[in-house]
Enzyme design. Structure first.
Site, mmCIF file in Angstrom:
data_model
loop_
_atom_site.group_PDB
_atom_site.id
_atom_site.type_symbol
_atom_site.label_atom_id
_atom_site.label_comp_id
_atom_site.label_asym_id
_atom_site.label_seq_id
_atom_site.Cartn_x
_atom_site.Cartn_y
_atom_site.Cartn_z
ATOM 1 N N GLY A 132 -48.949 31.440 25.264
ATOM 2 C CA GLY A 132 -47.624 31.528 24.630
ATOM 3 C C GLY A 132 -46.618 32.376 25.377
ATOM 4 O O GLY A 132 -45.425 32.374 25.029
ATOM 5 N N SER A 145 -40.767 35.960 33.282
ATOM 6 C CA SER A 145 -40.023 37.150 33.713
ATOM 7 C C SER A 145 -40.689 38.403 33.166
ATOM 8 O O SER A 145 -41.579 38.341 32.315
ATOM 9 C CB SER A 145 -38.590 37.066 33.202
ATOM 10 O OG SER A 145 -38.591 37.041 31.790
ATOM 11 N N GLY A 166 -27.086 44.401 25.567
ATOM 12 C CA GLY A 166 -27.319 42.957 25.605
ATOM 13 C C GLY A 166 -28.060 42.528 24.342
ATOM 14 O O GLY A 166 -28.260 43.325 23.411
ATOM 15 N N GLU A 188 -30.705 43.520 19.167
ATOM 16 C CA GLU A 188 -31.659 43.055 18.148
ATOM 17 C C GLU A 188 -32.644 44.173 17.785
ATOM 18 O O GLU A 188 -32.861 44.469 16.609
ATOM 19 C CB GLU A 188 -32.430 41.828 18.653
ATOM 20 C CG GLU A 188 -31.593 40.552 18.666
ATOM 21 C CD GLU A 188 -32.408 39.289 18.951
ATOM 22 O OE1 GLU A 188 -31.821 38.210 18.847
ATOM 23 O OE2 GLU A 188 -33.610 39.368 19.267
ATOM 24 N N HIS A 248 -21.151 20.571 0.203
ATOM 25 C CA HIS A 248 -20.517 21.705 -0.460
ATOM 26 C C HIS A 248 -21.448 22.236 -1.541
ATOM 27 O O HIS A 248 -22.021 21.440 -2.278
ATOM 28 C CB HIS A 248 -19.197 21.262 -1.095
ATOM 29 C CG HIS A 248 -18.533 22.354 -1.882
ATOM 30 N ND1 HIS A 248 -17.863 23.387 -1.256
ATOM 31 C CD2 HIS A 248 -18.472 22.587 -3.214
ATOM 32 C CE1 HIS A 248 -17.406 24.217 -2.182
ATOM 33 N NE2 HIS A 248 -17.759 23.751 -3.389
HETATM 34 C C1 LIG Z 1 -37.844 41.083 23.152
HETATM 35 C C2 LIG Z 1 -37.466 39.691 23.588
HETATM 36 C C3 LIG Z 1 -36.874 38.836 22.684
HETATM 37 C C4 LIG Z 1 -36.540 37.544 23.059
HETATM 38 N N1 LIG Z 1 -35.965 36.728 22.135
HETATM 39 C C5 LIG Z 1 -35.619 35.475 22.480
HETATM 40 C C6 LIG Z 1 -35.064 34.594 21.515
HETATM 41 O O1 LIG Z 1 -34.876 34.944 20.355
HETATM 42 N N2 LIG Z 1 -34.753 33.335 21.906
HETATM 43 C C7 LIG Z 1 -34.938 32.912 23.206
HETATM 44 O O2 LIG Z 1 -34.627 31.762 23.504
HETATM 45 N N3 LIG Z 1 -35.477 33.723 24.127
HETATM 46 C C8 LIG Z 1 -35.818 34.986 23.806
HETATM 47 N N4 LIG Z 1 -36.400 35.796 24.743
HETATM 48 C C9 LIG Z 1 -36.603 35.264 26.108
HETATM 49 C C10 LIG Z 1 -37.834 34.352 26.161
HETATM 50 O O3 LIG Z 1 -38.960 35.081 25.766
HETATM 51 C C11 LIG Z 1 -38.022 33.798 27.565
HETATM 52 O O4 LIG Z 1 -36.831 33.156 27.977
HETATM 53 C C12 LIG Z 1 -39.160 32.790 27.612
HETATM 54 O O5 LIG Z 1 -40.364 33.362 27.189
HETATM 55 C C13 LIG Z 1 -39.327 32.253 29.036
HETATM 56 O O6 LIG Z 1 -40.365 31.343 29.048
HETATM 57 P P1 LIG Z 1 -41.204 31.034 30.376
HETATM 58 O O7 LIG Z 1 -42.155 29.962 30.004
HETATM 59 O O8 LIG Z 1 -40.300 30.814 31.521
HETATM 60 O O9 LIG Z 1 -41.980 32.394 30.718
HETATM 61 P P2 LIG Z 1 -42.847 33.446 29.851
HETATM 62 O O10 LIG Z 1 -42.705 33.216 28.403
HETATM 63 O O11 LIG Z 1 -42.484 34.776 30.393
HETATM 64 O O12 LIG Z 1 -44.321 33.083 30.216
HETATM 65 C C14 LIG Z 1 -44.849 33.254 31.505
HETATM 66 C C15 LIG Z 1 -46.357 33.282 31.422
HETATM 67 O O13 LIG Z 1 -46.875 33.212 32.739
HETATM 68 C C16 LIG Z 1 -48.009 34.052 32.834
HETATM 69 N N5 LIG Z 1 -48.215 34.373 34.247
HETATM 70 C C17 LIG Z 1 -47.376 35.022 35.089
HETATM 71 N N6 LIG Z 1 -47.896 35.073 36.334
HETATM 72 C C18 LIG Z 1 -49.081 34.437 36.269
HETATM 73 C C19 LIG Z 1 -50.091 34.139 37.227
HETATM 74 N N7 LIG Z 1 -49.943 34.472 38.518
HETATM 75 N N8 LIG Z 1 -51.198 33.489 36.819
HETATM 76 C C20 LIG Z 1 -51.354 33.120 35.520
HETATM 77 N N9 LIG Z 1 -50.427 33.354 34.578
HETATM 78 C C21 LIG Z 1 -49.307 33.993 34.949
HETATM 79 C C22 LIG Z 1 -47.623 35.246 31.984
HETATM 80 O O14 LIG Z 1 -48.776 35.967 31.580
HETATM 81 C C23 LIG Z 1 -46.915 34.561 30.814
HETATM 82 O O15 LIG Z 1 -47.835 34.232 29.802
HETATM 83 C C24 LIG Z 1 -36.776 37.093 24.385
HETATM 84 C C25 LIG Z 1 -37.383 37.950 25.305
HETATM 85 C C26 LIG Z 1 -37.735 39.229 24.915
HETATM 86 C C27 LIG Z 1 -38.399 40.129 25.912
#
Ligand SMILES: Cc1cc2nc3c(=O)[nH]c(=O)nc-3n(C[C@H](O)[C@H](O)[C@H](O)COP(=O)(O)OP(=O)(O)OC[C@H]3O[C@@H](n4cnc5c(N)ncnc54)[C@H](O)[C@@H]3O)c2cc1C
Length: 467
Positions: free
Chosen positions: A39, A146, A183, A188, A446
């Protein structure tokens, strides 16, 4: 012969959605994940836990401040923080299990460990106990997301100086919380702890909160947050935090230079943004190019500089949002299957889940001015919306920006309760290239808060009914 058609590295919303769509399209798929749970940031330390705490703390605030005026007598609510954290964890667990189920349902193999790209088509996976295996696939998608951006001079220990991750799991309510960065994440999480009793001060380098958001909305939002008890120090920077005393002492200086001051705090939250996560991936050795901001460089089909390696989500350009990552995951899988996968980058909504909520899609007024686009504005306040009046939740307004010549809607910005749900009709409209007139002539139920959108659309043509 490659074992898989596709291996996705990372199971955040970008990675797991890409894997599911690829499996739906008939590919043999595996995901590699280094965390013990699936996740990604979103489910484990991002969107989901923050929304659980925002919900619970809002209920706490409501019980203490709003019930009495509706004639509901309750004694002052007592905070049981461990139980609230338990509520948050249940939400996380439920969602994480949901992703595990979806992997099984779609026959996606989950490989636990850290993935490192050896070359196009080959990934070495190292498990937590040091075991290694090499897996092969026709295509690789990098979806590693990230990580928290660090601030020089302010070392995060996740106890007293925390990132968003630590701020989601504090074991007591800080008396004074200092947040670096105005930001979305800072505001939040600041809301959560303020509602639970913390005094919150936000230091922001720029002279405004929420850079990139429509300026008028940001100004009103700041006023509302100040009424709720937030203190803002804009145009200021934290240059260091002294951790030697019982309370933390943050050195704060004007961004433009000049005499500084010290702000005392029990907890400092560093919320200055997030950085693409490319550590341990072997990108340099594999020849995968990064851009000047350390993100994996891709073309419009998500292809990196190495044939057969693609990238999506937070690790590539564009807004760091879960739904943007998901849409890229779907589009990338469809492109790999020979279809015309596509993401509509002009119609990606963004939401701040505070009270009131803030949502937006499309261009801001500042962007239209800068581009020299002639536009008309229609605004409607929730003070004139019947449902908001009876519920006594009248903070905020809807603002619609439409092309002055064609009436096509270019941007919609909402501040108000449920703004995050309300923005979706604007997204659908804009996806179809709709006009303010289209929105104004669409019958809205409404009494709903969404009627304010219809009225704002009518106001573009200077014919709002209830104002
Ligand atoms: C506090 C907080 C609140 C947020 N709230 C929102 C929100 O309300 N709405 C919204 O749209 N976005 C929100 N975001 C942003 C959102 O979480 C990210 O934009 C989103 O998770 C990005 O998805 P992704 O699949 O690119 O990467 P991620 O969700 O970061 O997942 C990347 C995955 O890759 C894995 N990984 C990394 N390197 C390796 C490797 N070499 N080998 C195996 N696994 C690896 C990591 O362990 C991780 O599980 C929030 C972020 C934070 C920190």
């Amino acid at each position: 012969m490659a074992t898989y058609d596709l291996i996705v590295i990372g199971t955040g919303p970008g990675g797991y959605v890409c894997a599911i769509r690829a499996a739906q399209l008939g590919m043999k798929v595996a995901v590699v994940e280094k965390n013990p749970t699936l996740g990604g940031t979103c489910l484990n330390v991002g969107c989901m836990p923050s929304k659980a705490l925002l919900h619970a703390s809002e209920m706490f605030q409501e019980a203490g401040h709003s019930f009495a005026k509706m004639g509901i007598g309750v004694s002052a609510p007592k905070l049981d923080l461990p139980a609230m954290m338990g509520f948050k964890q249940q939400g996380i667990d439920g969602n994480v299990k949901g992703v595990e189920y979806l992997m099984k349902k779609n026959k996606i193999n989950v490989i636990s460990g850290t993935g490192r790209i050896l070359a196009a088509g080959r990934i070495e996976v190292t498990t937590a106990d040091g075991g290694k295996q090499t897996v092969e696939a026709k295509n690789i998608v990098i979806a590693t997301g990230s990580d928290v951006a660090k601030l020089k001079g302010v070392a995060i220990d996740e106890k007293r100086i925390v990132s968003s991750t630590g701020a989601l799991s504090l074991d007591k309510v800080p008396g004074k919380l200092l947040i670096i960065g105005a930001g979305v994440i800072g505001l939040e999480l600041g809301s959560v702890w303020r509602r639970l009793g913390a005094q919150v001060t936000v230091v922001e380098f720029l002279d405004r909160i929420l850079p990139g958001m429509d300026g008028e909305i940001a100004r009103q939002f700041q006023r509302i947050l100040e009424k709720q008890g937030f203190a803002f120090k804009l145009g200021a920077k934290v240059t260091g935090v002294d951790t030697s005393g019982e309370t933390l002492s943050a050195q704060v200086e004007p961004a433009a230079g000049g005499a500084g001051e010290t702000i005392e705090a029990d907890v400092v939250l560093v919320a200055i943004g997030r950085a693409p996560y490319t550590r341990d991936l072997g990108l340099k050795e594999a020849g995968v190019a990064l851009d000047n901001r350390g993100r994996v460089e891709i073309d419009k089909h998500f292809a990196t500089s190495v044939k057969g390696i693609y990238a999506i989500g937070d690790v590539v350009r564009g807004p760091m949002l879960a739904h943007k990552a998901e849409d890229e995951g779907v589009a990338c899988a469809e492109i790999l299957a020979g279809q015309a996968g596509h993401v509509s980058y002009d119609v990606i909504p963004s939401v701040i889940y505070t009270t009131p909520e803030v949502s937006s899609v499309g261009r801001t007024e500042e962007e239209l001015k800068q581009a020299g686009t002639a536009y008309a504005v229609g605004k409607f306040p929730f003070t004139a919306n019947g449902r908001s009046k009876v519920n006594q939740t009248t903070d905020g307004f809807v603002k619609i920006l439409a092309d002055a010549k064609t009436d096509r809607v270019l941007g919609v910005h909402i501040i108000g309760r449920e703004a995050g749900e309300m923005i979706q009709e604007a997204c659908v409209l804009m996806e179809f290239g709709g006009s303010a007139e289209d929105l104004a002539r669409t019958c809205h139920a409404h009494p709903t808060r969404s009627e304010a959108i219809k009225e704002a659309a009518l106001a573009v043509g200077k014919r709002a009914i209830h104002m």
